[in-house]
Write a protein that holds these residues in place. Structure first.
Motif, PDB file in Angstrom:
ATOM      1  N   GLU A   1       7.055  -5.567  -9.217  1.00  0.00           N
ATOM      2  CA  GLU A   1       5.849  -5.473  -8.410  1.00  0.00           C
ATOM      3  C   GLU A   1       6.155  -4.711  -7.128  1.00  0.00           C
ATOM      4  O   GLU A   1       7.270  -4.741  -6.627  1.00  0.00           O
ATOM      5  CB  GLU A   1       5.355  -6.878  -8.063  1.00  0.00           C
ATOM      6  N   ILE A   2       5.150  -4.045  -6.613  1.00  0.00           N
ATOM      7  CA  ILE A   2       5.232  -3.428  -5.291  1.00  0.00           C
ATOM      8  C   ILE A   2       4.256  -4.188  -4.401  1.00  0.00           C
ATOM      9  O   ILE A   2       3.065  -4.262  -4.695  1.00  0.00           O
ATOM     10  CB  ILE A   2       4.901  -1.929  -5.342  1.00  0.00           C
ATOM     11  N   ILE A   3       4.782  -4.766  -3.337  1.00  0.00           N
ATOM     12  CA  ILE A   3       3.989  -5.609  -2.451  1.00  0.00           C
ATOM     13  C   ILE A   3       3.409  -4.749  -1.325  1.00  0.00           C
ATOM     14  O   ILE A   3       4.115  -3.944  -0.724  1.00  0.00           O
ATOM     15  CB  ILE A   3       4.851  -6.736  -1.862  1.00  0.00           C
ATOM     16  N   ILE A   4       2.170  -4.952  -1.022  1.00  0.00           N
ATOM     17  CA  ILE A   4       1.485  -4.211   0.030  1.00  0.00           C
ATOM     18  C   ILE A   4       1.985  -4.664   1.401  1.00  0.00           C
ATOM     19  O   ILE A   4       2.202  -5.853   1.640  1.00  0.00           O
ATOM     20  CB  ILE A   4      -0.035  -4.416  -0.081  1.00  0.00           C
ATOM     21  N   SER A   5       2.160  -3.715   2.301  1.00  0.00           N
ATOM     22  CA  SER A   5       2.594  -3.991   3.670  1.00  0.00           C
ATOM     23  C   SER A   5       1.715  -5.064   4.312  1.00  0.00           C
ATOM     24  O   SER A   5       0.498  -5.057   4.151  1.00  0.00           O
ATOM     25  CB  SER A   5       2.527  -2.712   4.489  1.00  0.00           C
TER      26      SER A   5
ATOM     27  N   ASN B   1       1.893  -8.276   3.638  1.00  0.00           N
ATOM     28  CA  ASN B   1       1.886  -9.479   2.813  1.00  0.00           C
ATOM     29  C   ASN B   1       3.154 -10.266   3.144  1.00  0.00           C
ATOM     30  O   ASN B   1       4.242  -9.863   2.787  1.00  0.00           O
ATOM     31  CB  ASN B   1       1.840  -9.103   1.328  1.00  0.00           C
TER      32      ASN B   1
ATOM     33  N   TYR C   1       5.355 -13.993  -0.936  1.00  0.00           N
ATOM     34  CA  TYR C   1       5.450 -13.486  -2.300  1.00  0.00           C
ATOM     35  C   TYR C   1       5.962 -14.606  -3.189  1.00  0.00           C
ATOM     36  O   TYR C   1       6.873 -15.342  -2.815  1.00  0.00           O
ATOM     37  CB  TYR C   1       6.394 -12.283  -2.390  1.00  0.00           C
TER      38      TYR C   1
ATOM     39  N   SER D   1       6.865   4.339   5.538  1.00  0.00           N
ATOM     40  CA  SER D   1       5.525   4.909   5.418  1.00  0.00           C
ATOM     41  C   SER D   1       5.528   6.244   4.684  1.00  0.00           C
ATOM     42  O   SER D   1       4.495   6.690   4.192  1.00  0.00           O
ATOM     43  CB  SER D   1       4.895   5.077   6.800  1.00  0.00           C
TER      44      SER D   1
ATOM     45  N   ASN E   1       7.469   6.643   2.010  1.00  0.00           N
ATOM     46  CA  ASN E   1       7.962   6.236   0.686  1.00  0.00           C
ATOM     47  C   ASN E   1       9.459   6.446   0.461  1.00  0.00           C
ATOM     48  O   ASN E   1       9.899   6.592  -0.674  1.00  0.00           O
ATOM     49  CB  ASN E   1       7.165   6.890  -0.440  1.00  0.00           C
TER      50      ASN E   1
ATOM     51  N   GLU F   1      12.912   4.732   0.094  1.00  0.00           N
ATOM     52  CA  GLU F   1      13.257   3.370  -0.321  1.00  0.00           C
ATOM     53  C   GLU F   1      14.637   2.975   0.178  1.00  0.00           C
ATOM     54  O   GLU F   1      15.590   3.748   0.093  1.00  0.00           O
ATOM     55  CB  GLU F   1      13.203   3.276  -1.848  1.00  0.00           C
TER      56      GLU F   1
END
Length: 82
Positions: free
Chosen positions: A21-25, A27, A30, A53, A55, A57
């Motif tokens: 999963e990619i979690i939205i900033s 949040n 989890y 911001s 991308n 990683e």
């Protein structure tokens, strides 16, 4: 980015199939659902990265290594866990 690997020797963040999963900033909570792990999979390694911001990683975090036992999932201590 939350990653899921079947064992410590399979840790490879370059394989997108390992992304859970990619979690939205923003949040701050989890929850990883262990009920979604296939019944025939007895081990799991969970690790995370952060995205900028633009991308880029980060490296993988320290990971959590779990093993399924008759009474549920158990954390397995691992030496040299990054």
């Amino acid at each position: 980015v939350i990653y899921n690997f079947e064992d410590t020797d399979q840790i490879d963040k370059s394989d997108v199939r390992n992304i859970t999963e990619i979690i939205i900033s923003g949040n701050n909570l989890y929850s990883f659902n262990l009920d979604d792990i296939p019944d025939d999979q007895d081990k799991i390694v969970i690790a995370a990265t952060a995205l900028t911001s633009t991308n880029n990683e980060s490296d993988l975090s320290r990971y959590i290594y779990l093993e399924r036992k008759a009474n549920g999932w158990h954390v397995i201590p691992v030496e040299n866990n990054k």
